[in-house]
Write a protein that holds these residues in place. Structure first.
Motif, PDB file in Angstrom:
ATOM      1  N   SER A   1      27.116   3.405  15.741  1.00 48.33           N
ATOM      2  CA  SER A   1      25.767   3.267  16.281  1.00 48.33           C
ATOM      3  C   SER A   1      24.865   2.741  15.178  1.00 48.33           C
ATOM      4  CB  SER A   1      25.259   4.623  16.767  1.00 48.33           C
ATOM      5  OG  SER A   1      26.079   5.084  17.821  1.00 48.33           O
ATOM      6  N   PRO A   2      24.118   1.674  15.475  1.00 47.73           N
ATOM      7  CA  PRO A   2      23.255   1.097  14.447  1.00 47.73           C
ATOM      8  C   PRO A   2      22.235   2.123  13.959  1.00 47.73           C
ATOM      9  CG  PRO A   2      23.046  -0.098  16.525  1.00 47.73           C
ATOM     10  CD  PRO A   2      24.004   1.011  16.743  1.00 47.73           C
ATOM     11  N   GLY A   3      21.983   2.098  12.652  1.00 45.06           N
ATOM     12  CA  GLY A   3      21.068   3.060  12.048  1.00 45.06           C
ATOM     13  C   GLY A   3      19.614   2.826  12.389  1.00 45.06           C
ATOM     14  N   GLU A   4      19.313   1.622  12.852  1.00 53.94           N
ATOM     15  CA  GLU A   4      17.911   1.299  13.141  1.00 53.94           C
ATOM     16  C   GLU A   4      17.825   0.490  14.430  1.00 53.94           C
ATOM     17  OE1 GLU A   4      16.507  -0.885   9.761  1.00 53.94           O
ATOM     18  OE2 GLU A   4      16.807   0.791   8.378  1.00 53.94           O
ATOM     19  N   ARG A   5      16.611   0.471  14.984  1.00 55.76           N
ATOM     20  CA  ARG A   5      16.285  -0.369  16.138  1.00 55.76           C
ATOM     21  C   ARG A   5      14.963  -1.054  15.857  1.00 55.76           C
ATOM     22  NH1 ARG A   5      19.758  -0.455  20.869  1.00 55.76           N
ATOM     23  NH2 ARG A   5      21.099   1.327  20.633  1.00 55.76           N
ATOM     24  N   THR A   6      14.854  -2.293  16.360  1.00 52.77           N
ATOM     25  CA  THR A   6      13.581  -3.001  16.211  1.00 52.77           C
ATOM     26  C   THR A   6      12.589  -2.440  17.217  1.00 52.77           C
ATOM     27  OG1 THR A   6      14.114  -4.703  17.829  1.00 52.77           O
ATOM     28  CG2 THR A   6      14.816  -5.104  15.545  1.00 52.77           C
ATOM     29  N   ALA A   7      11.348  -2.860  17.097  1.00 53.49           N
ATOM     30  CA  ALA A   7      10.321  -2.418  18.046  1.00 53.49           C
ATOM     31  C   ALA A   7      10.688  -2.828  19.470  1.00 53.49           C
ATOM     32  CB  ALA A   7       8.966  -2.995  17.650  1.00 53.49           C
TER      33      ALA A   7
END
Length: 184
Positions: free
Chosen positions: A25-31
């Protein structure tokens, strides 16, 4: 995500699947909600791909990577050991193929034991049911069956040598990646 899929040599769909099953699972998400992979995520992806290349099922990979006592170096050492074993086995098969090629060029008949050695003990007929279940039916499957049936001994020797070269190139790439990671 497209850049990560290109760099890793996997499809975006594969990355989505890994996310869906909780493997990566990606550690970050964009807005806007797009996945953004951190450096730690990319290291984990490398580990997933290495274990997959070594033949581990996704469920096994998840268990291995989520082992609390194992860090990146532990995984790399384990993968290195498995790759070395595979390389040694391939070296044995390559030597057997070379003996078969020499025998062929000298018109020397191989014994049944030598033929088994050339094939590495692999018997396609032992896997026909699974192949049929997984990929059976359809024109492509039938084309593949016809091509395989038409392969000569020389074709199989050539294919095995090509496969061995691919695995050796892959192992060399992983050694370079390990060396690059060690320099960081």
């Amino acid at each position: 995500m497209g850049q990560v899929s290109r760099l890793a040599g996997v499809t975006v769909r594969t990355l989505h699947h890994y996310d869906d099953i909780g493997l990566l699972s990606p550690g970050e998400r964009t807005a806007a909600g797009y996945r953004r992979y951190t450096e730690a995520d990319l290291v984990r992806l490398q580990q997933v791909l290495l274990y997959r290349e070594l033949g581990f099922a996704l469920e096994e990979v998840a268990v291995i990577l989520d082992e609390p006592r194992a860090d990146e170096l532990t995984h790399l050492r384990r993968q290195h050991e498995l790759l070395v074993r595979r390389s040694e086995r391939l070296s044995e098969v390559i030597a057997a193929v070379e003996r078969a090629m020499q025998a062929h060029t000298r018109s020397v008949a191989l014994s049944p034991a030598e033929r088994l050695e050339v094939s590495g003990g692999f018997r396609p007929e032992d896997h026909e049911a699974e192949v049929e279940r997984r990929w059976g039916g359809g024109e492509r499957y039938e084309q593949s069956r016809r091509r395989v049936a038409a392969c000569t001994k020389a074709d199989w020797v050539r294919l095995k040598a090509e496969a061995a070269a691919v695995v050796e190139d892959l192992a060399a790439c992983f050694r370079l990646a390990i060396a690059a990671n060690a320099r960081r």
